[in-house]
Every structure is written in structure tokens, then in C-alpha cells.
Enzyme design. Structure first.
Site, PDB file in Angstrom:
ATOM      1  N   CYS B  41       0.826  -1.211   0.000  1.00 55.18           N
ATOM      2  CA  CYS B  41       0.000   0.000   0.000  1.00 55.18           C
ATOM      3  C   CYS B  41       0.855   1.254   0.000  1.00 55.18           C
ATOM      4  O   CYS B  41       0.368   2.339  -0.311  1.00 55.18           O
ATOM      5  CB  CYS B  41      -0.908   0.029   1.216  1.00 55.18           C
ATOM      6  SG  CYS B  41      -2.130  -1.262   1.197  1.00 55.18           S
ATOM      7  N   ASP B  43       2.231   2.632   2.706  1.00 53.04           N
ATOM      8  CA  ASP B  43       2.354   3.311   3.991  1.00 53.04           C
ATOM      9  C   ASP B  43       2.212   2.335   5.151  1.00 53.04           C
ATOM     10  O   ASP B  43       1.468   1.359   5.075  1.00 53.04           O
ATOM     11  CB  ASP B  43       1.387   4.489   4.136  1.00 53.04           C
ATOM     12  CG  ASP B  43      -0.008   4.190   3.630  1.00 53.04           C
ATOM     13  OD1 ASP B  43      -0.405   3.016   3.708  1.00 53.04           O
ATOM     14  OD2 ASP B  43      -0.680   5.115   3.186  1.00 53.04           O
ATOM     15  N   CYS B  68       3.691   8.880   3.004  1.00 55.60           N
ATOM     16  CA  CYS B  68       3.743  10.196   2.375  1.00 55.60           C
ATOM     17  C   CYS B  68       3.647  11.301   3.425  1.00 55.60           C
ATOM     18  O   CYS B  68       3.592  11.039   4.629  1.00 55.60           O
ATOM     19  CB  CYS B  68       2.604  10.318   1.372  1.00 55.60           C
ATOM     20  SG  CYS B  68       0.994  10.183   2.139  1.00 55.60           S
ATOM     21  N   CYS B 112      -4.750   7.949   5.717  1.00 60.38           N
ATOM     22  CA  CYS B 112      -3.587   8.144   6.598  1.00 60.38           C
ATOM     23  C   CYS B 112      -4.055   8.332   8.035  1.00 60.38           C
ATOM     24  O   CYS B 112      -3.410   7.858   8.974  1.00 60.38           O
ATOM     25  CB  CYS B 112      -2.773   9.363   6.151  1.00 60.38           C
ATOM     26  SG  CYS B 112      -2.042   9.177   4.523  1.00 60.38           S
TER      27      CYS B 112
END
Lengths: 399, 292
Positions: B41, B43, B68, B112
Site C-alpha cells: 500500500c 504506507d 507520504c 492516513c
């Protein structure tokens, strides 16, 4: 803050000479080139001059140039034109690493009954001609491949591909958007039937491109309407853009020798990064590559974070990570090459132009090591956890 | 370029609480970490907590993030939000609070903040000795094979964040962001969710519009059972827990907490917030819920 621009495969700055050439066609010479009066006639002559300039760069005849709005239009037109001209054939061959404007057309054509073969690439991003030959049949209508890949700069052996396509009677289309102006072309002696280019990749503005159509090639237009471009692309011409593209083509021809300098700077950048930063690699072929492009993967960190860190200093580059795009999928090109996730997500493309300077390269070489170090310090996947990471990756690969 | 807030950029360039917490030999202090995310993915987050055992409070929180800008900023925000909280209180920190702390995130980056919430739960569950398998949402049908997202997870995050479209689900949990062949299945999950919500809303509206005679004991029990089954249990089950109606005596509702909820030390909060408040709202404001 000064912009240090290393994203020339995305777009280039308009050359001041190009801008100067096009401006009168936005102001003074605004006539319609299709008009019968002399005010329009002189605009028409400017288009013809641009056609000759572009034909000269490509080693083509003036009549083989069709001006378009962009690379996407050129690729869409070329693919559909080639298929429409051969209704008795229903197979297409392309590669897994094409631009979306080729891949998505092919996917749609599959739904319409065409069979599409997507050639794989090796870890260097290069296709296998044996695989191409095995895929070719008497039903193959079209082979469509890029000349040079936009993400990695890997250059395909187009004449060999073309020769194979011709031996099966298939049309051969080349998406040369990244190659025109960077690699020499002589279409007179080429196997290419159709070739796409885009102005803004060679220092002309956005919104203008061209499609080369070999003389005698059966062609069915995508846009129907007026008789512009000899009926092959209807619509009033983007005159200023076309004039700009002509001038940009002329300048590209003059600057071909400077690509050597570009390559030297590219190599200096690439070697400098590899020498000063651990755990990184070049994604792409060592030699069969555009002179201006390097794509480097940095392990254990994510590309968008690198880009934003560079952006703080005015450095513009590009990444193949998912987080840089609206999509959640990372670069299909790097995936097709089998680049491991650890490197893939942290891959950065630096693409140079004739305006790139040694000082800019040195600035990036100065900035990158601390950026990579900072992000790796944040990452849980540092080298002390490489084994653990390897296990996870293998588990993922086996799914 | 994503449109990030100044707070996101600040926490990206100057992250707070970055790094690991070393194991601690000091009596009364525990150190634990929870990890979520995947390499595929792009992350992953490893959240470290230092906990005062007696007070159940988070003394320190630190993070290590592969991801990110918004993943790093969300991780940093999370650590700021939870320091000083008891574990029970920390468990109620939502992804929305993380995003709000940052002044918002682009919708496509909301996953996130979800990752932060999940890492926090992973760390606390690990500390409490609750097998992570009990909490995993894999027990539900797998909807998105690309990112391994189950129906339960989609339902939970959709309810918590009022998600109504496939695109929003993709932004929050990544499901559908790969080959997108699961888009229709995600749409079906959302359709079911909102069908349920509409039915309940219509019933409640009807009840409120027409003066109702007091509920008989049978009506009361039936309604309690229905709210538990349709509104409460799906949320608890998404977290690996469950609840069962045991008895109703007057206005006292006796329930049995099961699964992760049964062994969770934040069960009191679950009882009050997830069960009692919902029953008071939907059935009778005077209801009191007790676990047996």
C-alpha cells in the site's frame, strides 16, 4: 525562490524564441487559415511553414504531418485510424508500460471485441522481441508501442519491432511523445506508419501536437467536420500553437548536439546520487535510455515525501509512488519491471532539458542525501529491519 | 501537488515525537508498540507507547512511519493527541480527530488518519494482551482483494465517517483503489448500510411524530433487541467484539459483552457510549445498561 526544474518529461518550459514566434498569431495575425481572404491566407502559410519545420525534424514529408491538440489525441487517433482501415483484423499488440492514453484505449477496444496482447518487460524495462514475434499473427491489425518510456526513459528497439510487425502485415504506430527532440528520427527510411508527438515536451506550449501518417497509409479520421488537415483532423487550427511547434522543432534540430551535454549532466546526477546515498538503484536500462532521464529508487521511504522535501527548496521532480497521484496504485511501469515495493514507492524521476545547468545538478546532489537520511530516520523500515521487510515482501509476492 | 494545510506541512517538515521508545526496566512503566499498514500500500505506521501501569495513562507516544507527507503528519498528530490520556480515553480517539487536528486532510489522504487510529488500537490491544486476531476485521467477507479490506471494516469506517460513495470509501480505507473490480461490492455494502439507517430513521421519526403510549414490556424488549442487533452489534463486531441481551428489568437492561469487548478494559466506556447511549436515544431515555 529559484525553481530548479527536473520534471521535463512532464512538461518543458516554452523556449523564449518559440514564444516570440507564436505571439503574433495570438494578436496581429488572427485570421482563420481556412478563410479565402489574404488575411487568413498568410496565417495558412504560417501553418505550412510550421509543417515543413516539423517534417524536417522527423525526416518526413510535409503532407505526412497532421496537427493535433496533444499526445493523447494523437495516440487515440492513430490507434482507431489503423483499426478502422483494417476491419478484417482484430488483434492488437502493445506493451504493459504504455501511457494511459494507449492502455485505456486498448482496454476499451477489448470490450469491443478486439484481442489485445500486452507485452511484458524485463527488470530493465525492455521488451523481448521473441515474445512480440510469438504474439504476431495474420490477424494482427496493429502494433503500438512507445519509443521511449516516460517514467524510466527506456528506449524500445522500434525498427526491429516495426520490421516484425510489417512481416505480418500489421500497421505500426509509435508513441514518440518522449523521444521527439531527444532522439534522432528519419521516418523516410523507417518502418513506422504512424507516430505521435506532443509540443509541450519539446519547449512548445501545451495544447498542440502532431501525428505523422505515412503517405499511402489508409487512414480514418477521429474528428470529423471541416476539411482542415486535408480532412484528417477537423477543427479550426490552433495556429499560434502550431507555429510554436514548428519553431520548437527547428530549435530541437539545432540543439541535438546539446543532448550530449544533457546526458553528461544526467550521468553526473545519477552517479552522484548512487555514490552518496546507500540503498538506492536506477530503475531502467543501463544504456538503452533517453539522454535526459533517470529514475532512481530509494529504499525504505516514500516518493511523495521526497518530492515535498525537495519542493521546499524549489526543486521539481516526479515520483512513481501511489501517493503522488489520485490513484492508489503505484507506477504500472515500475510494477511491470518487477521493482520491489521497497524501492518502487520511493522512486523519483529526474528529467533534464537543454536548460539544465551543472549548478542545478550540484544543488540536487547537495540536497538529496540529508532529505533521504531524514525520511529514513522516520521510517520503521530501516536497513536493520531489512530481513523482516524482505519476508513481508515475499509473502505479498506469493499471494 | 496536494493541497495540504500549514499544520500538515509543519508536522511533516518538523515532526513531533518521531522515533522509537526504548524498552524500559523501570517498575510500573510498560513500553509497547503497535504496527499497521503494508509495503504494497505504500504506507505503514509503528506507534510506540510508554504507559504508566497504575494509572493506565500514556506517558509518551512516538512514531515511525513509512509513507507520504500526510501519513507522517497524521502519525505526529496522533502522538500529540494521545499523550497524557488513559488508554480507555485514547481508544476513543477517532481518525476524524486526527484529521481535524491537522486542519483537515485531502479526502484522498484520509486513509492516513485511519492508519493512525488503527495503529493506536493495535498498540493498546497488544498491551492488554488481546490477541490482534480477535480484533482483525478479516472475519467479514473480503471485499477488496488488492488491499485486503473486509466488509466489516468498510461498514465500520463508513458509519464512523458518514461515507456515502465508493470514492469516499477508497479515500478512507483504500478499498477499490487498486484494480477497482470491487467497486460494485462496495456500493452494495453502502446501499445496505443506508437502507438500514433509513429504516431505523423512518421508525424513529414515526415514533416521534405520533404520540406513543408507553411501551409494553414486550415492545420494549423487542425494540431493545432490534437496536442491539441492527445498530450496536455491527459496530462492536467490526472491532472483534459483540453484545448479547441477557434480561430487561424495568428500565435496567442487562447485557453480556463478548469477544474483544468482554476482555477489553475499556468495556465500561463501550457499555456507556456504544450501548447505553444508543438505547437511550432509540428506545427510552431512562434506560440504564449493565453488563453481567
Amino acid at each position: 525562490m529559484n525553481i530548479i526544474y527536473f520534471d521535463n518529461n512532464a512538461t518543458t518550459q516554452v523556449d523564449p524564441i518559440v514564444l516570440e514566434a507564436m505571439l503574433p498569431y495570438l494578436q496581429e495575425y488572427y485570421g482563420n487559415p481556412s478563410s479565402m481572404h489574404s488575411f487568413g491566407g498568410q496565417v495558412s502559410k504560417a501553418i505550412q511553414a510550421a509543417r515543413s519545420q516539423l517534417a524536417s525534424l522527423l525526416g518526413a514529408e510535409d503532407s505526412e504531418i497532421v496537427f493535433t491538440s496533444c499526445g493523447t489525441e494523437g495516440n487515440n487517433t492513430a490507434i482507431r485510424a489503423a483499426l478502422a482501415a483494417q476491419p478484417d483484423r482484430d488483434r492488437i499488440i502493445t506493451t504493459q508500460v504504455e501511457h494511459a492514453c494507449v492502455l485505456n484505449v486498448c482496454k476499451q477496444l477489448e470490450k469491443q471485441g478486439y484481442t489485445v496482447t500486452y507485452l511484458s518487460v524485463d527488470r530493465h524495462g525492455q521488451i523481448d522481441l521473441t515474445e512480440l514475434e510469438a504474439a504476431l499473427t495474420g490477424s494482427t491489425a496493429l502494433v503500438t508501442t512507445m519509443y521511449a518510456n516516460n517514467e524510466t526513459g527506456v528506449v524500445f528497439p522500434i525498427e526491429e519491432i516495426g520490421a516484425l510487425a510489417k512481416s505480418y502485415g500489421a500497421a505500426f504506430h509509435v508513441d514518440a511523445v518522449q523521444a521527439v527532440g531527444k532522439l534522432p528520427l528519419n521516418l523516410k527510411t523507417s518502418t513506422i506508419d504512424l507516430l505521435t508527438l506532443s509540443g509541450h515536451k519539446l519547449h512548445a506550449p501545451k495544447g498542440v501536437g502532431a501525428l505523422y501518417v505515412r503517405r499511402g497509409f489508409r487512414f480514418r479520421p477521429l474528428l470529423l467536420g471541416g476539411h482542415q488537415e486535408r480532412g484528417r483532423r477537423a477543427g479550426t487550427e490552433n495556429v499560434a500553437g502550431i507555429v510554436a511547434l514548428g519553431k520548437a522543432a527547428e530549435l530541437a534540430q539545432q540543439h541535438f548536439q546539446s543532448t550530449t551535454l544533457e546526458q553528461q549532466l544526467r550521468d553526473r546526477l545519477e552517479q552522484g546520487l548512487l555514490a552518496t546515498i546507500s540503498d538506492c538503484q536506477v530503475n531502467g536500462h543501463p544504456t538503452q535510455r533517453l539522454p535526459n532521464t533517470t529514475n532512481i529508487g530509494f529504499k525504505y521511504i516514500e516518493g511523495e515525501a521526497i518530492l515535498l522535501s525537495l519542493n521546499q527548496y524549489g526543486v521539481c521532480a516526479s515520483s512513481g509512488s501511489a501517493c503522488t497521484s489520485g490513484s492508489l496504485e503505484p507506477s504500472h511501469v515500475l510494477r511491470a519491471m518487477g521493482i520491489p515495493y521497497t524501492i518502487l514507492h520511493g522512486s523519483i524521476r529526474f528529467s533534464l532539458s537543454r536548460y539544465t545547468t551543472a549548478a542545478e545538478v550540484d544543488r540536487v546532489l547537495e540536497l538529496m542525501p540529508p532529505i533521504i537520511e531524514r525520511l529514513r530516520a522516520i521510517s520503521p523500515f530501516n536497513s536493520d529491519r531489512a530481513d523482516w521487510l524482505q519476508d513481508r515482501e515475499e509473502a505479498l509476492a506469493s499471494k | 501537488m496536494w493541497d495540504y494545510t500549514d499544520k500538515v506541512l509543519d508536522l511533516f517538515y518538523n515532526p513531533k515525537n518521531q522515533g522509537a521508545i526504548a524498552p524500559c526496566e523501570e517498575p510500573g512503566i510498560a513500553v509497547v508498540f503497535g504496527e499497521v499498514g503494508s509495503i504494497a500500500c505504500g504506507d505503514a505506521l509503528r506507534l510506540h507507547l510508554q504507559i504508566d501501569i497504575a494509572s493506565d495513562k500514556i506517558l509518551d507516544a512516538r512514531f515511525q512511519t513509512f509513507g507520504c507527507t500526510s501519513a507522517i503528519a497524521s502519525s505526529s498528530a496522533l502522538t500529540e493527541l494521545i499523550k497524557g490520556l488513559t488508554l480507555d480515553a485514547a481508544l476513543h480517539v477517532t481518525n476524524k480527530e486526527i484529521a481535524d487536528y491537522l486542519g483537515g486532510l485531502p479526502e484522498a489522504k484520509m486513509h492516513c488518519s485511519v492508519m493512525g487510529q488503527e495503529a493506536l488500537e493495535a498498540a493498546i490491544y497488544k498491551y492488554r494482551g488481546i490477541e490482534i486476531e480477535h480484533h482483525e476485521e478479516d472475519e467479514g467477507a473480503l471485499i477488496c482483494a488488492c488491499y485486503g479490506v473486509s466488509e466489516n471494516k468498510i461498514r465500520r469506517v463508513a458509519i464512523e465517517n458518514n461515507l456515502t460513495t465508493v470514492e469516499q470509501v477508497t479515500s478512507y480505507v483504500k478499498a477499490g483503489g487498486g484494480c477497482s473490480s470491487c467497486a460494485a461490492a462496495i456500493e452494495d455494502v453502502l446501499t445496505d448500510l443506508y437502507k438500514e439507517a433509513k429504516t431505523l430513521a423512518a421508525e424513529i421519526a414515526l415514533r416521534e411524530a405520533i404520540p406513543q403510549p408507553p411501551l409494553t414490556i414486550v415492545q420494549k424488549i423487542t425494540l431493545i433487541q432490534r437496536v442491539l442487533d441492527e445498530e450496536v452489534r455491527p459496530v462492536l463486531m467490526a472491532d472483534g467484539g459483540d453484545v448479547e441481551l441477557y434480561d430487561v428489568e424495568g428500565n435496567t437492561v442487562k447485557v453480556v459483552l463478548k469477544g474483544a469487548c468482554g476482555s477489553c478494559s475499556s468495556s465500561t466506556a463501550t457499555l456507556k457510549i456504544a450501548v447505553e447511549a444508543r438505547l437511550q436515544e432509540r428506545v427510552l431515555p431512562t434506560l440504564v445498561v449493565e453488563a453481567i
